[in-house]
Enzyme design. Structure first.
Site, PDB file in Angstrom:
ATOM      1  N   LYS A 148       0.814  -1.221   0.000  1.00  0.00           N
ATOM      2  CA  LYS A 148       0.000   0.000   0.000  1.00  0.00           C
ATOM      3  C   LYS A 148       0.842   1.264   0.000  1.00  0.00           C
ATOM      4  O   LYS A 148       0.446   2.274  -0.567  1.00  0.00           O
ATOM      5  CB  LYS A 148      -0.964   0.012   1.202  1.00  0.00           C
ATOM      6  CG  LYS A 148      -2.103  -0.978   1.044  1.00  0.00           C
ATOM      7  CD  LYS A 148      -3.284  -0.629   1.934  1.00  0.00           C
ATOM      8  CE  LYS A 148      -4.423  -1.611   1.682  1.00  0.00           C
ATOM      9  NZ  LYS A 148      -5.534  -1.455   2.614  1.00  0.00           N
ATOM     10  N   LYS A 202      -4.824  -9.891  -7.473  1.00  0.00           N
ATOM     11  CA  LYS A 202      -6.036 -10.106  -6.679  1.00  0.00           C
ATOM     12  C   LYS A 202      -7.174  -9.200  -7.168  1.00  0.00           C
ATOM     13  O   LYS A 202      -6.921  -8.038  -7.507  1.00  0.00           O
ATOM     14  CB  LYS A 202      -5.687  -9.758  -5.227  1.00  0.00           C
ATOM     15  CG  LYS A 202      -6.638 -10.283  -4.198  1.00  0.00           C
ATOM     16  CD  LYS A 202      -6.223  -9.826  -2.809  1.00  0.00           C
ATOM     17  CE  LYS A 202      -6.366  -8.336  -2.632  1.00  0.00           C
ATOM     18  NZ  LYS A 202      -6.553  -7.878  -1.246  1.00  0.00           N
ATOM     19  N   LYS A 254     -10.880  -3.716  -4.824  1.00  0.00           N
ATOM     20  CA  LYS A 254     -11.652  -2.481  -4.937  1.00  0.00           C
ATOM     21  C   LYS A 254     -10.814  -1.353  -5.484  1.00  0.00           C
ATOM     22  O   LYS A 254     -11.332  -0.409  -6.056  1.00  0.00           O
ATOM     23  CB  LYS A 254     -12.118  -2.057  -3.530  1.00  0.00           C
ATOM     24  CG  LYS A 254     -13.231  -2.909  -2.990  1.00  0.00           C
ATOM     25  CD  LYS A 254     -13.662  -2.432  -1.614  1.00  0.00           C
ATOM     26  CE  LYS A 254     -12.901  -3.147  -0.518  1.00  0.00           C
ATOM     27  NZ  LYS A 254     -13.565  -3.140   0.799  1.00  0.00           N
TER      28      LYS A 254
HETATM   29  P1  AMP Z   1     -10.615  -5.549   1.421  1.00  0.00           P
HETATM   30  O1  AMP Z   1     -11.388  -5.523   0.155  1.00  0.00           O
HETATM   31  O2  AMP Z   1      -9.145  -5.615   1.197  1.00  0.00           O
HETATM   32  O3  AMP Z   1     -11.037  -4.496   2.405  1.00  0.00           O
HETATM   33  O4  AMP Z   1     -10.958  -6.937   2.114  1.00  0.00           O
HETATM   34  C1  AMP Z   1     -12.139  -7.216   2.834  1.00  0.00           C
HETATM   35  C2  AMP Z   1     -12.231  -8.734   3.069  1.00  0.00           C
HETATM   36  O5  AMP Z   1     -12.415  -9.416   1.826  1.00  0.00           O
HETATM   37  C3  AMP Z   1     -10.989  -9.351   3.700  1.00  0.00           C
HETATM   38  O6  AMP Z   1     -11.364 -10.402   4.567  1.00  0.00           O
HETATM   39  C4  AMP Z   1     -10.230  -9.874   2.519  1.00  0.00           C
HETATM   40  O7  AMP Z   1      -9.376 -10.923   2.856  1.00  0.00           O
HETATM   41  C5  AMP Z   1     -11.363 -10.343   1.598  1.00  0.00           C
HETATM   42  N1  AMP Z   1     -10.965 -10.225   0.184  1.00  0.00           N
HETATM   43  C6  AMP Z   1     -10.618  -9.070  -0.479  1.00  0.00           C
HETATM   44  N2  AMP Z   1     -10.317  -9.307  -1.761  1.00  0.00           N
HETATM   45  C7  AMP Z   1     -10.467 -10.647  -1.938  1.00  0.00           C
HETATM   46  C8  AMP Z   1     -10.302 -11.520  -3.073  1.00  0.00           C
HETATM   47  N3  AMP Z   1      -9.935 -11.042  -4.264  1.00  0.00           N
HETATM   48  N4  AMP Z   1     -10.543 -12.849  -2.894  1.00  0.00           N
HETATM   49  C9  AMP Z   1     -10.928 -13.329  -1.688  1.00  0.00           C
HETATM   50  N5  AMP Z   1     -11.096 -12.562  -0.581  1.00  0.00           N
HETATM   51  C10 AMP Z   1     -10.883 -11.243  -0.696  1.00  0.00           C
HETATM   52  N1  TRP Z   2      -7.418  -5.339   7.259  1.00  0.00           N
HETATM   53  C1  TRP Z   2      -8.675  -5.907   6.829  1.00  0.00           C
HETATM   54  C2  TRP Z   2      -8.724  -5.838   5.280  1.00  0.00           C
HETATM   55  O1  TRP Z   2      -7.970  -5.162   4.657  1.00  0.00           O
HETATM   56  C3  TRP Z   2      -9.855  -5.175   7.401  1.00  0.00           C
HETATM   57  C4  TRP Z   2      -9.930  -5.311   8.891  1.00  0.00           C
HETATM   58  C5  TRP Z   2      -9.726  -4.321   9.810  1.00  0.00           C
HETATM   59  C6  TRP Z   2     -10.217  -6.499   9.616  1.00  0.00           C
HETATM   60  N2  TRP Z   2      -9.902  -4.811  11.068  1.00  0.00           N
HETATM   61  C7  TRP Z   2     -10.193  -6.137  10.979  1.00  0.00           C
HETATM   62  C8  TRP Z   2     -10.481  -7.809   9.230  1.00  0.00           C
HETATM   63  C9  TRP Z   2     -10.419  -7.083  11.984  1.00  0.00           C
HETATM   64  C10 TRP Z   2     -10.690  -8.756  10.249  1.00  0.00           C
HETATM   65  C11 TRP Z   2     -10.658  -8.387  11.599  1.00  0.00           C
HETATM   66  O2  TRP Z   2      -9.544  -6.488   4.727  1.00  0.00           O
END
Ligand code: AMP
Ligand code: TRP
Length: 347
Positions: free
Chosen positions: A122, A209, A212
Site C-alpha cells: 500500500k 487479486k 476495490k
Molecule cells: P478488502 O477488500 O481488502 O477491504 O478486504 C475485505 C475482506 O475481503 C478481507 O477479509 C479480505 O481478505 C477479503 N478479500 C478481499 N479481496 C479478496 C479476493 N480477491 N478474494 C478473496 N477474498 C478477498
Molecule cells: N485489514 C482488513 C482488510 O484489509 C480489514 C480489517 C480491519 C479487519 N480490522 C479487521 C479484518 C479485523 C478482520 C478483523 O480487509
C-alpha cells in the site's frame, strides 16, 4: 513448550471487518462475507464492523466517509448478515478500539510491523510519505479483534499475516501483563480453502487479486452490478486460447483459466476438479457464457437487497446505532480489565 502456556477458556466470539472503500465485490463475498453469514448459525456472538478508522490511514474526503460506511453496512446486510443476531457497527463508534490500539502499539515490536507485506504494497515506493497510521494499521486490526476477545476471524487469504500479528500481540500481552493467565485468546483465522474463494483474482489479470482499488471496473464483479454489466464483464474477461484441461494441475501455468474455473467452482459450491470433469475440452467461447449466467443468478438477490436497503438510509443508521451499543457494551469490561492490567491510573 506451548503446552505450558495458559489456554484461553472464555466463550467463542466471531469478529471481522472491511474497509468502506467503494462497493464490495465478489471476492469480498466469497472470501469473507459468505463465511460471516455462515458463522451466525453457531452459538458464538458475532461482531461485524465497518472499519472507518482504517479508512483514514490514506487520503480521504470527510464528506464521503459516512456514505461509504452506510454502503458497506448495506452490503453486509444484503449478503445475509442478520442484525438481530450480529452486531453491525462502525469501528469509530466504539472508542475502545482506539484505546486498546495504543496499548498494543506499546506491545507490538517495530520489527514485527516491518515485515507486513500489505504495508509495503500500500505504501509503494515512497514509504517515507505514508501515514504512521498506515504503518500501524495491523495493530489497530489486532485491537478490533481482541477488544471483543474474539476467537475466530473470517477473512480472505490476504489477511493471514495480519492475523498472525494479532496472535503475536495477544501472546505477548498475556506474557507481559497476564500474570500467568491467558487474558486474551489467540484468534484463529477462518480462511476458505484455496480454490474455494480464498483468493479471487482480477478478471483482467489472473496474477493480480480482485480488488476495490483496481482502477478498471471491468476487473471485478461488484455486489451491486446489474445483470448486463456482470455478463459483459465476464464475457470480456481475459482468457487463453486453449480448451479447458482434464485436471487442475494443468491449470497451474494458466492463471486466467484457473481463476475462471475457481470462480465457477466457488459460485456453484463444487471443487475445481468437478468443474473440469464437466467441461474438459471446451473452449472459453462455450465456458464463459455459462459462467456469466451463473454469476448473474448468484448476484441478483444480493444486488436486489442492496438496492432496497440503500434506498432506506434511516433503517441502516438505526441498525448501526444499535450495533454500536451492543459492541460498546461488549468492549467495556475488556478495556476495563486491560487498563487495570497495564497499571493505568484509576482516578
Ligand atoms: P478488502 O477488500 O481488502 O477491504 O478486504 C475485505 C475482506 O475481503 C478481507 O477479509 C479480505 O481478505 C477479503 N478479500 C478481499 N479481496 C479478496 C479476493 N480477491 N478474494 C478473496 N477474498 C478477498
Ligand atoms: N485489514 C482488513 C482488510 O484489509 C480489514 C480489517 C480491519 C479487519 N480490522 C479487521 C479484518 C479485523 C478482520 C478483523 O480487509
Amino acid at each position: 513448550m506451548s503446552d505450558a502456556l495458559p489456554v484461553y477458556t472464555g466463550p467463542e466470539r466471531i469478529l471481522s471487518g472491511m474497509q468502506p472503500t467503494g462497493g464490495l465485490h465478489i471476492g469480498n463475498y466469497l472470501g469473507a462475507l459468505k463465511h460471516w453469514v455462515r458463522l451466525q448459525e453457531g452459538k458464538a456472538d458475532c461482531f461485524y464492523c465497518v472499519v472507518d478508522m482504517h479508512a483514514i490511514t490514506v487520503a480521504h474526503d470527510p464528506a464521503d466517509l459516512p456514505g461509504r460506511v452506510r454502503a458497506a453496512a448495506a452490503a453486509y446486510l444484503a449478503a445475509g448478515v442478520d442484525p438481530s443476531r450480529s452486531a453491525v457497527f462502525a469501528q469509530s463508534a466504539v472508542p475502545a478500539h482506539a484505546e486498546l490500539a495504543w496499548i498494543f502499539q506499546c506491545v507490538a515490536r517495530l520489527g514485527w510491523l516491518e515485515r507486513m507485506t500489505q504495508f509495503k504494497d500500500k505504501a509503494g515506493k515512497d514509504a517515507e510519505r505514508a501515514s504512521v497510521g498506515l504503518f500501524t494499521y495491523p495493530v489497530l486490526q489486532a485491537a478490533d479483534i481482541l477488544i471483543y476477545k474474539a476467537t475466530h476471524v473470517p477473512v480472505g487469504e490476504d489477511q493471514k499475516q495480519h492475523l498472525e500479528l494479532s496472535r503475536d500481540i495477544a501472546a505477548r500481552f498475556n506474557r507481559d501483563f497476564g500474570a500467568g493467565e491467558a487474558v486474551l485468546p489467540l484468534p484463529e483465522p477462518v480462511i476458505p480453502p484455496s480454490g474455494a474463494g480464498a483468493r479471487i483474482m482480477s478478471l483482467k489479470d489472473g496474477t493480480a487479486k480482485m480488488s476495490k482499488s483496481d482502477p478498471s471496473d471491468n476487473s471485478r464483479i461488484n455486489l451491486n452490478d446489474d445483470a448486463d454489466t456482470i455478463a459483459r464483464k465476464i464475457k470480456k474477461a481475459k482468457t487463453d486460447a486453449e480448451p479447458l484441461p482434464a485436471s487442475t494441475a494443468e491449470l497451474d501455468a494458466r492463471p486466467e483459466a484457473r481463476n475462471l474455473v475457481g470462480l465457477y467452482a466457488a459460485l456453484t459450491g463444487v471443487s475445481a476438479q468437478a468443474v473440469l470433469d464437466d467441461h474438459a475440452g471446451q473452449g472459453f467461447g462455450a465456458f464463459t457464457p455459462k459462467l456469466a449466467e451463473i454469476a448473474v443468478e448468484f448476484i441478483a438477490p444480493i444486488a436486489g437487497e442492496y438496492a432496497r436497503l440503500i434506498a432506506d438510509p434511516a433503517e441502516i443508521d438505526r441498525i448501526l446505532t444499535s450495533g454500536a451499543e451492543r459492541a460498546r457494551a461488549a468492549a467495556e469490561p475488556v478495556i476495563a480489565q486491560v487498563r487495570g492490567l497495564v497499571g493505568y491510573w484509576k482516578g
